[in-house]
Motif scaffolding. Structure first.
Motif, PDB file in Angstrom:
ATOM      1  N   LEU A 298       0.831  -1.203   0.000  1.00 16.24           N
ATOM      2  CA  LEU A 298       0.000   0.000   0.000  1.00 16.24           C
ATOM      3  C   LEU A 298       0.864   1.250   0.000  1.00 16.24           C
ATOM      4  O   LEU A 298       0.591   2.207  -0.746  1.00 16.24           O
ATOM      5  N   VAL A 299       1.926   1.258   0.796  1.00 16.06           N
ATOM      6  CA  VAL A 299       2.825   2.412   0.863  1.00 16.06           C
ATOM      7  C   VAL A 299       3.576   2.587  -0.452  1.00 16.06           C
ATOM      8  O   VAL A 299       3.601   3.674  -1.045  1.00 16.06           O
ATOM      9  N   VAL A 300       4.192   1.492  -0.929  1.00 15.22           N
ATOM     10  CA  VAL A 300       5.019   1.564  -2.138  1.00 15.22           C
ATOM     11  C   VAL A 300       4.190   1.946  -3.365  1.00 15.22           C
ATOM     12  O   VAL A 300       4.568   2.832  -4.136  1.00 15.22           O
ATOM     13  N   LYS A 301       3.042   1.285  -3.538  1.00 18.24           N
ATOM     14  CA  LYS A 301       2.232   1.552  -4.727  1.00 18.24           C
ATOM     15  C   LYS A 301       1.572   2.931  -4.661  1.00 18.24           C
ATOM     16  O   LYS A 301       1.331   3.557  -5.700  1.00 18.24           O
ATOM     17  N   THR A 302       1.291   3.411  -3.465  1.00 23.98           N
ATOM     18  CA  THR A 302       0.764   4.774  -3.341  1.00 23.98           C
ATOM     19  C   THR A 302       1.815   5.788  -3.765  1.00 23.98           C
ATOM     20  O   THR A 302       1.509   6.780  -4.430  1.00 23.98           O
ATOM     21  N   ILE A 303       3.058   5.524  -3.385  1.00 18.35           N
ATOM     22  CA  ILE A 303       4.164   6.388  -3.815  1.00 18.35           C
ATOM     23  C   ILE A 303       4.277   6.375  -5.336  1.00 18.35           C
ATOM     24  O   ILE A 303       4.480   7.411  -5.980  1.00 18.35           O
ATOM     25  N   TYR A 304       4.118   5.188  -5.946  1.00 16.99           N
ATOM     26  CA  TYR A 304       4.153   5.094  -7.405  1.00 16.99           C
ATOM     27  C   TYR A 304       3.004   5.895  -8.035  1.00 16.99           C
ATOM     28  O   TYR A 304       3.190   6.557  -9.060  1.00 16.99           O
ATOM     29  N   ALA A 305       1.821   5.807  -7.418  1.00 15.83           N
ATOM     30  CA  ALA A 305       0.665   6.548  -7.935  1.00 15.83           C
ATOM     31  C   ALA A 305       0.932   8.048  -7.894  1.00 15.83           C
ATOM     32  O   ALA A 305       0.595   8.789  -8.830  1.00 15.83           O
ATOM     33  N   VAL A 306       1.559   8.512  -6.799  1.00 15.54           N
ATOM     34  CA  VAL A 306       1.922   9.930  -6.689  1.00 15.54           C
ATOM     35  C   VAL A 306       2.938  10.291  -7.771  1.00 15.54           C
ATOM     36  O   VAL A 306       2.879  11.375  -8.367  1.00 15.54           O
ATOM     37  N   PHE A 307       3.864   9.360  -8.038  1.00 16.57           N
ATOM     38  CA  PHE A 307       4.860   9.581  -9.088  1.00 16.57           C
ATOM     39  C   PHE A 307       4.183   9.776 -10.445  1.00 16.57           C
ATOM     40  O   PHE A 307       4.553  10.664 -11.223  1.00 16.57           O
ATOM     41  N   TYR A 308       3.163   8.960 -10.730  1.00 16.53           N
ATOM     42  CA  TYR A 308       2.438   9.109 -11.988  1.00 16.53           C
ATOM     43  C   TYR A 308       1.729  10.461 -12.059  1.00 16.53           C
ATOM     44  O   TYR A 308       1.671  11.096 -13.125  1.00 16.53           O
ATOM     45  N   LEU A 309       1.207  10.916 -10.943  1.00 15.27           N
ATOM     46  CA  LEU A 309       0.574  12.246 -10.899  1.00 15.27           C
ATOM     47  C   LEU A 309       1.608  13.335 -11.168  1.00 15.27           C
ATOM     48  O   LEU A 309       1.307  14.328 -11.850  1.00 15.27           O
ATOM     49  N   MET A 310       2.819  13.143 -10.665  1.00 17.13           N
ATOM     50  CA  MET A 310       3.890  14.107 -10.922  1.00 17.13           C
ATOM     51  C   MET A 310       4.255  14.114 -12.402  1.00 17.13           C
ATOM     52  O   MET A 310       4.508  15.177 -12.994  1.00 17.13           O
ATOM     53  N   LEU A 311       4.294  12.924 -13.016  1.00 17.12           N
ATOM     54  CA  LEU A 311       4.584  12.845 -14.448  1.00 17.12           C
ATOM     55  C   LEU A 311       3.509  13.554 -15.262  1.00 17.12           C
ATOM     56  O   LEU A 311       3.813  14.245 -16.242  1.00 17.12           O
ATOM     57  N   ILE A 312       2.253  13.372 -14.860  1.00 16.68           N
ATOM     58  CA  ILE A 312       1.153  14.049 -15.558  1.00 16.68           C
ATOM     59  C   ILE A 312       1.298  15.561 -15.432  1.00 16.68           C
ATOM     60  O   ILE A 312       1.139  16.302 -16.414  1.00 16.68           O
ATOM     61  N   THR A 313       1.624  16.029 -14.216  1.00 13.80           N
ATOM     62  CA  THR A 313       1.825  17.462 -13.995  1.00 13.80           C
ATOM     63  C   THR A 313       2.980  17.983 -14.837  1.00 13.80           C
ATOM     64  O   THR A 313       2.880  19.041 -15.468  1.00 13.80           O
ATOM     65  N   MET A 314       4.077  17.226 -14.858  1.00 13.19           N
ATOM     66  CA  MET A 314       5.243  17.615 -15.649  1.00 13.19           C
ATOM     67  C   MET A 314       4.891  17.676 -17.138  1.00 13.19           C
ATOM     68  O   MET A 314       5.295  18.607 -17.849  1.00 13.19           O
TER      69      MET A 314
END
Length: 223
Positions: free
Chosen positions: A141-157
């Motif tokens: 849950l922790v690791v995959k949530t971090i990955y999900a946040v990473f994808y949101l950062m990529l979308i923002t970028m």
């Protein structure tokens, strides 16, 4: 630090090793190349080809061979050199957008137990509802949530980068250009932070019982 270490166990089948599809592995390594290239162009332009320091260097070198030039004459030359690198940065940006779209589409076609959203839901359900495999569930849950946040950062970028790349088409929104640029730059630092966390987590995991995580992302795992 154990919370950021990836594990080889499949949360849907705890006794089995995770499997990674060829498409996901291809996306992962292409993403590594594109993000690395993009960050390198930023590093080069902020150091070696910084307009001010590079302009001073060019001026000094020309003066050594007897050419008298002014700062006003040098400035366009120094700026043109950095613009060439920014041009490469833009192409890396287009590649990043393409990979991001590919990853979003891939999420719909992945096997059910390899979908990011499915894994997060399973981890949440196991940890909070059924309370099965709680340690593994909490970790996932922790690791995959971090990955999900990473994808949101990529979308923002990607969105802010496209705005800056095609700013001539967004003239009515010119007033927010600086804000968009600041968000773009800040997101870059967040992505750098994620990369550091990801690498540290993988290195820590490779030293423990989870050896082979990197090779699994190359050969697909599951063996």
């Amino acid at each position: 630090m154990s919370a950021i270490e990836p594990v080889k166990q499949d949360i849907n089948h705890p006794t089995e090793i995770k499997k990674f599809s060829f498409s996901l592995r291809l996306w992962h390594w292409l993403n590594v190349i594109v993000i690395t290239g993009s960050l390198l162009t930023v590093l080069i332009n902020s150091t070696l080809l910084d307009d001010r320091s590079n302009g001073a260097f060019i001026k000094n070198e020309l003066q050594k061979v007897g050419s008298a030039v002014t700062d006003k004459q040098i400035q366009p030359v120094a700026h043109a050199m950095s613009d060439n690198v920014w041009g490469i940065h833009v192409y890396f940006g287009y590649a990043l957008v393409t990979l991001l779209v590919f990853r979003l589409v891939l999420e719909f076609f992945q096997l059910a137990d390899q979908k990011l959203i499915r894994v997060i839901k399973t981890a949440y359900h196991n940890y909070f509802i059924t309370k099965k495999q709680r340690e593994l569930a909490r970790h996932e849950l922790v690791v995959k949530t971090i990955y999900a946040v990473f994808y949101l950062m990529l979308i923002t970028m990607a969105v802010t980068g496209l705005f800056l790349a095609f700013e001539d088409f967004f003239k009515p929104y010119k007033s927010i250009r600086n804000s968009v640029k600041n968000v773009h730059g800040f997101t870059m630092y967040l992505i750098l932070g994620f990369i550091v966390i990801h690498i540290v987590g993988v290195l820590l995991a490779e030293r423990k019982d989870s050896k082979g995580i990197v090779s699994d992302m190359i050969n697909g795992g599951g063996e």
